[in-house]
Design a protein around this motif. Structure first.
Motif, PDB file in Angstrom:
ATOM      1  N   ASP A 134       0.909  -1.286  -0.080  1.00 55.52           N
ATOM      2  CA  ASP A 134       0.095   0.150   0.139  1.00 55.52           C
ATOM      3  C   ASP A 134       1.097   1.369  -0.135  1.00 55.52           C
ATOM      4  OD1 ASP A 134      -1.304   2.323   1.555  1.00 55.52           O
ATOM      5  OD2 ASP A 134      -3.090   1.077   0.909  1.00 55.52           O
ATOM      6  N   ARG A 167       1.378   3.960  -3.044  1.00 56.48           N
ATOM      7  CA  ARG A 167       0.826   5.246  -2.657  1.00 56.48           C
ATOM      8  C   ARG A 167       1.992   6.316  -3.087  1.00 56.48           C
ATOM      9  NH1 ARG A 167      -2.644   6.645   2.492  1.00 56.48           N
ATOM     10  NH2 ARG A 167      -3.034   4.451   2.205  1.00 56.48           N
ATOM     11  N   TRP A 220       0.334  11.179   4.968  1.00 62.99           N
ATOM     12  CA  TRP A 220      -0.938  10.235   5.028  1.00 62.99           C
ATOM     13  C   TRP A 220      -1.996  11.110   5.196  1.00 62.99           C
ATOM     14  CZ3 TRP A 220       3.708   8.534   6.881  1.00 62.99           C
ATOM     15  CH2 TRP A 220       4.156   7.260   6.171  1.00 62.99           C
ATOM     16  N   THR A 236      -4.309  12.890   2.196  1.00 62.90           N
ATOM     17  CA  THR A 236      -4.857  12.238   1.572  1.00 62.90           C
ATOM     18  C   THR A 236      -6.091  11.580   1.997  1.00 62.90           C
ATOM     19  OG1 THR A 236      -3.571  10.347   1.415  1.00 62.90           O
ATOM     20  CG2 THR A 236      -3.336  11.970  -0.480  1.00 62.90           C
TER      21      THR A 236
END
Length: 294
Positions: free
Chosen positions: A27, A31, A196, A199
């Motif tokens: 992830d 990302r 983080w 978003t």
């Protein structure tokens, strides 16, 4: 300008269950279009010599060391096989550790380096040039060095440490809880969670009267985040059975958070290990991805 995450250090300390940490690693790599620097540190077979007491012959010690070396080699092979399957199944670009950063573009990349057990310090050194380090959780760890690795990186890297949850999560960073108590440690964690938070669909600052120290308040944090274009709310959490850590985890759960950031060991680690503490409770009871900074 916010520092981008481009190098994620991934120490693989055991081969029993890598599903969760590999899920989170994938992830994050996708990302941030980042490189996964996986490192396997084997056990140091000579450590068994310290367990030898009186009556243990030199021959028996040698046999113990040989057996430990063989098991460490087998464990490294299992981890390498799991990592190779992970890279292949997810279509990641494989590069040699010595050639990281030599080619630009091409999507997410990954490398694997196997270190001898005597090179444990080298892992901490590598973490100082990683934008973050991602480790498996300690709840189900069977490798006795897992805790040593986690705390060495937390105290000696100067970079954020992210701990994967016990079970592979469905999402990471969609709803973020920020544990705040006004300390320098929580300030660094706040800064580190920004990539983080930018978003996330929801961000909430968790405070607790028993947890707060002299310093900025939760409302001050909300205003700080607003300057970064991040909308956040605050939540006051009460200790559960006088345990602040349990109260913070309950607050994160009530918010539906899938990621928690916090400063670690505002008190000394020795004091927390003896008397208990927020950091210790989180490490032993976490069910979501946790970012810690020290």
């Amino acid at each position: 300008m916010l520092i981008e995450i481009k190098n994620i250090l991934l120490p693989l300390t055991g081969a029993d269950d890598l599903d969760s940490v590999m899920s989170v690693a994938l992830d994050f790599a996708r990302r941030f279009d980042a490189h996964l620097s996986a490192v396997v540190v084997g056990s140091d077979p000579t450590e068994v010599a310290t367990l030898a007491g009186e009556g243990i012959s030199a021959g028996m010690v040698t046999e113990m060391i040989d057996a430990a070396a063989t098991e460490a080699h087998r464990r490294a092979i299992r981890i390498r096989h799991s990592f190779d399957s992970f890279v292949h199944n997810n279509g990641l670009r494989r590069v040699e550790a010595s050639k990281i950063g030599m080619s630009i573009g091409g999507g997410v990349s990954a490398s694997l380096e196997v270190l001898d057990g005597t090179e444990h310090d080298a892992l901490t050194w590598r973490s100082r040039l990683a934008d973050m380090t991602l480790v498996p959780n300690l709840i189900s760890a069977t490798d006795p060095r897992a805790s040593e690795t986690l705390h060495a990186i937390l105290f000696d890297s100067g970079r954020p440490l992210v701990i994967a949850p016990p079970i592979a999560p469905k999402t990471v960073g969609s709803r973020i809880a920020i544990a705040w108590n006004g300390t320098p440690e929580s300030s660094l964690a706040l800064r580190c969670i920004l990539p983080w938070a930018h978003t996330a669909e929801g961000v909430q600052v968790l405070t607790c009267q028993e947890y707060q120290r002299r310093g900025p308040t939760g409302d001050d944090v909300v205003r700080y985040l607003r300057l970064h274009g991040i909308s956040a709310t605050t939540r006051a959490c009460d200790p559960i059975n006088k345990d602040v850590g349990a109260g913070l985890l309950k607050g994160a759960e009530d918010f539906g958070a899938d990621m928690l950031s916090m400063g670690a060991y505002s008190h000394s680690r020795l004091r927390q290990m003896i008397l208990g503490g927020v950091t210790r409770h989180i490490l032993e009871n976490m069910k979501l991805t946790v970012l810690m900074s020290r």
